[in-house]
Scaffold this motif. Structure first.
Motif, mmCIF file in Angstrom:
data_model
loop_
_atom_site.group_PDB
_atom_site.id
_atom_site.type_symbol
_atom_site.label_atom_id
_atom_site.label_comp_id
_atom_site.label_asym_id
_atom_site.label_seq_id
_atom_site.Cartn_x
_atom_site.Cartn_y
_atom_site.Cartn_z
ATOM 1 N N LEU A 55 4.924 6.658 -9.025
ATOM 2 C CA LEU A 55 5.423 5.550 -8.789
ATOM 3 C C LEU A 55 7.006 5.551 -8.913
ATOM 4 O O LEU A 55 7.775 5.104 -8.257
ATOM 5 N N HIS A 56 7.483 6.575 -9.919
ATOM 6 C CA HIS A 56 8.968 6.749 -9.814
ATOM 7 C C HIS A 56 9.616 7.529 -8.613
ATOM 8 O O HIS A 56 10.653 7.146 -8.127
ATOM 9 N N HIS A 57 8.701 8.490 -7.947
ATOM 10 C CA HIS A 57 8.841 9.146 -6.897
ATOM 11 C C HIS A 57 9.434 8.093 -5.476
ATOM 12 O O HIS A 57 10.013 8.494 -4.647
ATOM 13 N N ALA A 58 8.590 7.043 -5.772
ATOM 14 C CA ALA A 58 8.666 5.901 -4.599
ATOM 15 C C ALA A 58 9.913 5.000 -5.009
ATOM 16 O O ALA A 58 10.169 4.006 -4.396
ATOM 17 N N ALA B 12 0.873 -1.064 0.045
ATOM 18 C CA ALA B 12 -0.114 -0.061 0.076
ATOM 19 C C ALA B 12 0.873 1.175 -0.008
ATOM 20 O O ALA B 12 0.312 2.295 0.234
ATOM 21 N N THR B 13 2.031 1.108 -0.329
ATOM 22 C CA THR B 13 2.961 2.278 -0.334
ATOM 23 C C THR B 13 2.876 3.432 -1.172
ATOM 24 O O THR B 13 3.176 4.379 -1.151
ATOM 25 N N VAL B 14 2.474 2.833 -2.389
ATOM 26 C CA VAL B 14 2.344 3.739 -3.686
ATOM 27 C C VAL B 14 0.909 3.560 -4.005
ATOM 28 O O VAL B 14 0.161 2.807 -4.442
ATOM 29 N N PRO B 15 0.219 5.012 -4.027
ATOM 30 C CA PRO B 15 -1.101 5.123 -4.274
ATOM 31 C C PRO B 15 -1.435 4.420 -5.688
ATOM 32 O O PRO B 15 -2.650 3.782 -5.816
ATOM 33 N N THR B 16 -0.828 4.491 -6.645
ATOM 34 C CA THR B 16 -1.078 4.246 -7.939
ATOM 35 C C THR B 16 -1.118 2.381 -8.031
ATOM 36 O O THR B 16 -1.715 2.084 -8.934
ATOM 37 N N THR B 17 -0.660 1.766 -7.002
ATOM 38 C CA THR B 17 -0.541 0.391 -7.044
ATOM 39 C C THR B 17 -1.011 -0.038 -5.766
ATOM 40 O O THR B 17 -0.809 -1.242 -5.259
ATOM 41 N N SER B 18 -1.991 1.001 -4.983
ATOM 42 C CA SER B 18 -2.185 0.166 -3.654
ATOM 43 C C SER B 18 -3.328 -0.770 -3.464
ATOM 44 O O SER B 18 -3.036 -1.520 -2.469
ATOM 45 N N TYR B 19 -3.623 -1.178 -4.529
ATOM 46 C CA TYR B 19 -4.527 -2.473 -4.682
ATOM 47 C C TYR B 19 -3.535 -3.749 -4.424
ATOM 48 O O TYR B 19 -4.363 -4.611 -4.183
ATOM 49 N N GLY B 20 -2.274 -3.528 -4.667
ATOM 50 C CA GLY B 20 -1.443 -4.752 -4.445
ATOM 51 C C GLY B 20 -1.429 -5.342 -2.786
ATOM 52 O O GLY B 20 -1.114 -6.656 -2.889
#
Length: 308
Positions: free
Chosen positions: A152-155, A88-96
């Motif tokens: 995603l890049h920022h993370a 859940a660390t990256v909003p754009t892939t939080s569904y992970g």
């Protein structure tokens, strides 16, 4: 929408409901129906030689079940590992953080929440159709996709396979799917990755791929090039590269043969005559040297400032 990629499955079954899966009875079925509840409806969304994707709907919700076999086993297994690491660390892939996965030596399956919403390809359809009055919404979608890649890049991550079918626009923001080839300092690039959709690859990534340098880990500048190329494609329905200037039809080449052609001679870019302001922004990303390429977040800002 789940990860179907740009390859359109030829099966006449796509989108048709089935009371039970024909080929997934032992691969994630029990786990899927535990999440959705029963009775569950199974809808085949993609059926390729190595990967099958189902939309499973029940009284408790909707999930996507992706099953990989043969060559698809490593692809699906790696996506499961990537999503587990991102969590859940990256909003754009939080569904992970909600995914479930499993497998054997010959197959792998991945369950992800069904992401309901248009892809960027769908969102930019009005631009491709020449509907000038709908440009503002399309431009906002393009900027949102760029911002999602930027987050995603920022993370510290690189997605690896950015294309307009791999970003889903939801009320809570864009979600990036198709994460099988993502990498960062905690998970190295995969030796099975060959660069993604060839028409969206940066010149420098193309050169590395042609030289057989592996593992082929796209950099963030590589990905920003792919992002701009994706938005060009989604806005026009045409590849950014003007293959006609080389006198070739790219559809008549294998990927490896076309890659060798492009390494020897990179064609000029085409034009977006219906929207020259958008062309100017995207061309500025596509033509600059890698060390001068803007970030995905900068591209998002440029797009938001662009008049429709």
């Amino acid at each position: 929408m789940s990860d179907i990629t740009t390859d359109q499955a030829p099966s006449a079954l796509l989108g048709s409901p089935h009371p039970a899966p024909a080929v997934t009875s032992e691969e994630g079925r029990a786990e899927a129906e535990k999440l959705t509840g029963t009775p569950a409806t199974w809808e085949l969304k993609a059926d390729r030689s190595s990967t099958t994707v189902w939309r499973v709907t029940g009284p408790m919700g909707q999930w996507a079940l992706k099953v990989g076999r043969g060559e698809g086993t490593v692809v699906v297994a790696r996506e499961a590992e990537v999503l587990a690491r991102i969590g859940a660390t990256v909003p754009t892939t939080s569904y992970g953080a909600r995914t479930k996965s499993g497998g054997t030596s010959t197959s792998a399956w991945l369950l992800t929440p069904w992401l309901e919403g248009p892809s960027t390809w769908d969102a930019l359809r009005p631009v491709r159709d020449g509907k000038v009055d709908q440009r503002q919404a399309a431009l906002a979608a393009a900027a949102d996709m760029a911002a999602a890649v930027g987050a995603l890049h920022h993370a510290g991550w690189v997605h690896g396979d950015i294309q307009p079918h791999h970003s889903i626009h939801m009320p809570g923001g864009v979600r990036l799917i198709g994460c099988s080839w993502a990498w960062n300092t905690s998970i190295a690039p995969s030796n099975a990755f060959h660069g993604g959709l060839l028409h969206l690859m940066s010149p420098e990534l193309m050169t590395r791929a042609a030289a057989g340098q592996g593992p082929l880990g796209p950099t963030q500048p590589d990905e920003v090039y792919g992002l701009a190329a994706s938005l060009w494609w989604a806005s026009t329905g045409s590849w950014p590269l003007d293959y006609a200037q080389l006198g070739i039809d790219p559809g008549k080449f294998t990927a490896s043969a076309l890659r060798q052609v492009l390494v020897r001679r990179w064609p000029p870019f085409g034009n977006i005559p219906a929207w020259p302001q958008l062309e100017e922004v995207l061309r500025a990303v596509l033509t600059v040297r890698p060390d001068g390429r803007p970030s995905a977040l900068h591209l998002a800002q440029w797009l938001r400032a662009l008049p429709a």
